[in-house]
Design a protein around this motif. Structure first.
Motif, PDB file in Angstrom:
ATOM      1  N   GLY A  90      -3.680  -8.090  15.110  1.00 10.94           N
ATOM      2  CA  GLY A  90      -4.641  -8.897  14.352  1.00 10.94           C
ATOM      3  C   GLY A  90      -3.923 -10.014  13.633  1.00 10.94           C
ATOM      4  N   THR A  91      -3.828  -9.887  12.311  1.00 13.25           N
ATOM      5  CA  THR A  91      -3.090 -10.904  11.546  1.00 13.25           C
ATOM      6  C   THR A  91      -2.009 -10.228  10.704  1.00 13.25           C
ATOM      7  OG1 THR A  91      -4.512 -10.772   9.605  1.00 13.25           O
ATOM      8  CG2 THR A  91      -5.149 -12.372  11.309  1.00 13.25           C
ATOM      9  N   TYR A  92      -0.998 -10.997  10.362  1.00 10.61           N
ATOM     10  CA  TYR A  92       0.072 -10.520   9.474  1.00 10.61           C
ATOM     11  C   TYR A  92      -0.535  -9.981   8.171  1.00 10.61           C
ATOM     12  CZ  TYR A  92       4.052 -11.013   6.258  1.00 10.61           C
ATOM     13  OH  TYR A  92       5.023 -10.796   5.308  1.00 10.61           O
ATOM     14  N   ASP A  93      -1.461 -10.758   7.597  1.00 12.69           N
ATOM     15  CA  ASP A  93      -2.042 -10.339   6.313  1.00 12.69           C
ATOM     16  C   ASP A  93      -2.792  -9.010   6.441  1.00 12.69           C
ATOM     17  OD1 ASP A  93      -0.996 -12.555   5.115  1.00 12.69           O
ATOM     18  OD2 ASP A  93      -2.861 -13.719   5.167  1.00 12.69           O
ATOM     19  N   ALA A  94      -3.474  -8.821   7.566  1.00 12.91           N
ATOM     20  CA  ALA A  94      -4.223  -7.566   7.746  1.00 12.91           C
ATOM     21  C   ALA A  94      -3.259  -6.377   7.830  1.00 12.91           C
ATOM     22  CB  ALA A  94      -5.083  -7.637   9.003  1.00 12.91           C
ATOM     23  N   VAL A  95      -2.120  -6.594   8.513  1.00 15.41           N
ATOM     24  CA  VAL A  95      -1.121  -5.507   8.633  1.00 15.41           C
ATOM     25  C   VAL A  95      -0.588  -5.148   7.252  1.00 15.41           C
ATOM     26  CG1 VAL A  95       1.194  -4.951   9.511  1.00 15.41           C
ATOM     27  CG2 VAL A  95      -0.464  -6.107  10.990  1.00 15.41           C
ATOM     28  N   MET A  96      -0.227  -6.171   6.482  1.00 18.90           N
ATOM     29  CA  MET A  96       0.372  -5.912   5.164  1.00 18.90           C
ATOM     30  C   MET A  96      -0.621  -5.249   4.221  1.00 18.90           C
ATOM     31  SD  MET A  96       3.347  -6.671   5.784  1.00 18.90           S
ATOM     32  CE  MET A  96       3.902  -7.282   7.368  1.00 18.90           C
ATOM     33  N   GLU A  97      -1.860  -5.721   4.264  1.00 21.88           N
ATOM     34  CA  GLU A  97      -2.881  -5.161   3.372  1.00 21.88           C
ATOM     35  C   GLU A  97      -3.183  -3.699   3.741  1.00 21.88           C
ATOM     36  OE1 GLU A  97      -3.933  -6.456   0.610  1.00 21.88           O
ATOM     37  OE2 GLU A  97      -5.324  -4.793   0.248  1.00 21.88           O
ATOM     38  N   THR A  98      -3.263  -3.447   5.041  1.00 23.14           N
ATOM     39  CA  THR A  98      -3.565  -2.078   5.501  1.00 23.14           C
ATOM     40  C   THR A  98      -2.468  -1.107   5.082  1.00 23.14           C
ATOM     41  OG1 THR A  98      -4.730  -3.002   7.386  1.00 23.14           O
ATOM     42  CG2 THR A  98      -4.039  -0.718   7.598  1.00 23.14           C
ATOM     43  N   LEU A  99      -1.234  -1.566   5.250  1.00 20.75           N
ATOM     44  CA  LEU A  99      -0.101  -0.715   4.873  1.00 20.75           C
ATOM     45  C   LEU A  99      -0.066  -0.498   3.361  1.00 20.75           C
ATOM     46  CD1 LEU A  99       3.225  -1.651   6.680  1.00 20.75           C
ATOM     47  CD2 LEU A  99       2.191   0.602   6.406  1.00 20.75           C
ATOM     48  N   ALA A 100      -0.246  -1.581   2.620  1.00 18.64           N
ATOM     49  CA  ALA A 100      -0.168  -1.475   1.158  1.00 18.64           C
ATOM     50  C   ALA A 100      -1.242  -0.515   0.642  1.00 18.64           C
ATOM     51  CB  ALA A 100      -0.305  -2.859   0.527  1.00 18.64           C
ATOM     52  N   GLN A 101      -2.434  -0.592   1.221  1.00 19.23           N
ATOM     53  CA  GLN A 101      -3.505   0.313   0.769  1.00 19.23           C
ATOM     54  C   GLN A 101      -3.143   1.767   1.046  1.00 19.23           C
ATOM     55  OE1 GLN A 101      -7.388  -0.690   2.287  1.00 19.23           O
ATOM     56  NE2 GLN A 101      -7.244  -2.782   1.494  1.00 19.23           N
ATOM     57  N   ALA A 102      -2.543   2.007   2.211  1.00 22.87           N
ATOM     58  CA  ALA A 102      -2.173   3.385   2.561  1.00 22.87           C
ATOM     59  C   ALA A 102      -1.073   3.896   1.633  1.00 22.87           C
ATOM     60  CB  ALA A 102      -1.707   3.445   4.010  1.00 22.87           C
ATOM     61  N   LEU A 103      -0.119   3.022   1.321  1.00 25.93           N
ATOM     62  CA  LEU A 103       1.024   3.450   0.511  1.00 25.93           C
ATOM     63  C   LEU A 103       0.663   3.595  -0.964  1.00 25.93           C
ATOM     64  CD1 LEU A 103       3.843   1.386   2.249  1.00 25.93           C
ATOM     65  CD2 LEU A 103       3.339   3.831   2.470  1.00 25.93           C
ATOM     66  N   ALA A 104      -0.418   2.908  -1.384  1.00 28.62           N
ATOM     67  CA  ALA A 104      -0.822   2.996  -2.789  1.00 28.62           C
ATOM     68  C   ALA A 104      -1.215   4.432  -3.134  1.00 28.62           C
ATOM     69  CB  ALA A 104      -1.983   2.050  -3.049  1.00 28.62           C
ATOM     70  N   LYS A 105      -1.664   5.171  -2.102  1.00 29.89           N
ATOM     71  CA  LYS A 105      -2.094   6.560  -2.352  1.00 29.89           C
ATOM     72  C   LYS A 105      -0.882   7.469  -2.472  1.00 29.89           C
ATOM     73  CE  LYS A 105      -6.115   5.602   0.441  1.00 29.89           C
ATOM     74  NZ  LYS A 105      -6.305   5.508   1.879  1.00 29.89           N
ATOM     75  N   GLY A 106       0.200   7.173  -1.831  1.00 26.20           N
ATOM     76  CA  GLY A 106       1.514   7.786  -1.832  1.00 26.20           C
ATOM     77  C   GLY A 106       1.594   9.276  -2.148  1.00 26.20           C
ATOM     78  N   PRO A 107       2.767   9.803  -2.376  1.00 24.03           N
ATOM     79  CA  PRO A 107       4.042   9.085  -2.283  1.00 24.03           C
ATOM     80  C   PRO A 107       4.402   8.682  -0.839  1.00 24.03           C
ATOM     81  CG  PRO A 107       4.431  11.442  -2.622  1.00 24.03           C
ATOM     82  CD  PRO A 107       2.946  11.224  -2.732  1.00 24.03           C
ATOM     83  N   TYR A 108       3.807   9.367   0.156  1.00 27.19           N
ATOM     84  CA  TYR A 108       4.116   9.053   1.557  1.00 27.19           C
ATOM     85  C   TYR A 108       2.809   8.695   2.276  1.00 27.19           C
ATOM     86  CZ  TYR A 108       8.471  11.297   0.199  1.00 27.19           C
ATOM     87  OH  TYR A 108       9.632  11.612  -0.457  1.00 27.19           O
ATOM     88  N   LEU A 109       2.924   8.361   3.535  1.00 29.67           N
ATOM     89  CA  LEU A 109       1.732   7.926   4.285  1.00 29.67           C
ATOM     90  C   LEU A 109       0.653   9.002   4.330  1.00 29.67           C
ATOM     91  CD1 LEU A 109       3.612   6.118   7.181  1.00 29.67           C
ATOM     92  CD2 LEU A 109       1.973   5.030   5.626  1.00 29.67           C
ATOM     93  N   LEU A 110       1.090  10.261   4.397  1.00 27.74           N
ATOM     94  CA  LEU A 110       0.123  11.357   4.441  1.00 27.74           C
ATOM     95  C   LEU A 110       0.117  12.115   3.115  1.00 27.74           C
ATOM     96  CD1 LEU A 110       0.671  12.703   8.077  1.00 27.74           C
ATOM     97  CD2 LEU A 110      -0.961  11.027   7.281  1.00 27.74           C
ATOM     98  N   GLY A 111       0.265  11.395   2.034  1.00 27.07           N
ATOM     99  CA  GLY A 111       0.237  12.037   0.720  1.00 27.07           C
ATOM    100  C   GLY A 111       1.582  12.652   0.387  1.00 27.07           C
ATOM    101  N   GLN A 112       1.572  13.936   0.053  1.00 26.64           N
ATOM    102  CA  GLN A 112       2.814  14.601  -0.373  1.00 26.64           C
ATOM    103  C   GLN A 112       3.738  14.942   0.796  1.00 26.64           C
ATOM    104  OE1 GLN A 112       3.701  15.105  -3.545  1.00 26.64           O
ATOM    105  NE2 GLN A 112       1.778  14.193  -4.250  1.00 26.64           N
ATOM    106  N   HIS A 113       3.203  14.900   2.007  1.00 21.69           N
ATOM    107  CA  HIS A 113       3.951  15.377   3.176  1.00 21.69           C
ATOM    108  C   HIS A 113       4.733  14.229   3.828  1.00 21.69           C
ATOM    109  CE1 HIS A 113       3.660  17.594   7.349  1.00 21.69           C
ATOM    110  NE2 HIS A 113       4.891  17.403   6.955  1.00 21.69           N
TER     111      HIS A 113
END
Ligand SMILES: N[C@@H](CCC(=O)N[C@@H](CS)C(=O)NCC(=O)O)C(=O)O
Length: 210
Positions: free
Chosen positions: A128-151
């Protein structure tokens, strides 16, 4: 146990697999290659990976290439390390999504940016776009600490490597979500061991690089 043979060139994408192997804590035999010397284009290595690229592993008579696929394979093959999400677990889909997102979206967005490639129509771009990739990743990481939470999983090895590399190349936006995640993943003992081992190996293989 059949030993893993790891075909590796330090400070390349095969660092991803090196970190993964250190996370697993299983024995492996490292075959160090110099990309400068062209070891990866020699017939003996082309017989292992006809693409002439690192990384590759051989395990139980089978060769596996592609960094993210190797990480997925190793995580499943050595479940004691709990770096995979097993079939049947509702988080498995998200786990696979992030494993594939690394090479097909994050890496491609960074490479296009580093090479000043013009944006192709987002609907036909794999990411898609660079911005969409960065935003998608940042939103996922905001929930942290890892991509799947604690795991912490193999997906964090793949995405964590991509974010570390993109940051090093000044190709990622400065976002607290990325900074915090890099701090967490690079503090892991396996990541630190891998970093030091690769620096040493690099200095041995490329003594003039400084
Ligand atoms: N899609 C492959 C890419 C592997 C790749 O491009 N490796 C680079 C090192 S970062 C390489 O071997 N380059 C040497 C060359 O192509 O001559 C993966 O994710 O493993």
């Amino acid at each position: 146990m059949d030993k893993i043979v790891f075909h590796h060139a330090p400070m390349s994408r095969s660092n991803i697999v090196h970190w993964m192997l250190e996370e697993l804590g299983v024995p492996y035999e490292l075959h160090a290659m110099s990309l400068q010397r062209g070891d990866h284009k020699q017939p003996d290595y082309l017989a292992i990976n006809p693409m002439g690229k690192v990384p590759a592993i051989t395990h139980q008579g089978v060769t596996i290439t592609e960094a993210a696929a190797i990480c997925a394979y190793l995580a499943d093959e050595f479940p004691a390390a709990k770096l995979s999400v097993p079939i049947g677990d509702p988080r498995r889909g998200a786990y696979l999504k992030w494993l594939f997102f690394g090479p097909s979206c994050l890496e491609q967005a960074i490479i296009d940016r580093l090479n000043d490639r013009p944006q192709i129509p987002p609907s036909s771009s794999s990411y898609g776009t660079y911005d969409a990739v960065m935003e998608t990743l940042a939103q996922a990481l905001a929930k942290g600490p890892y991509l799947l939470g604690q795991h912490f999983t193999a997906a964090d090895v793949v995405i964590g490597s991509g974010i570390q590399w993109g940051t090093m190349m000044n190709a990622l936006p400065e976002r607290a979500e990325f900074g915090g995640y890099i701090e967490r993943v690079s503090a892991r003992p396996a990541a630190q061991r891998s970093f030091i081992m690769n620096q040493e190996l690099y200095a041995q293989l490329y003594p003039k690089a400084g």
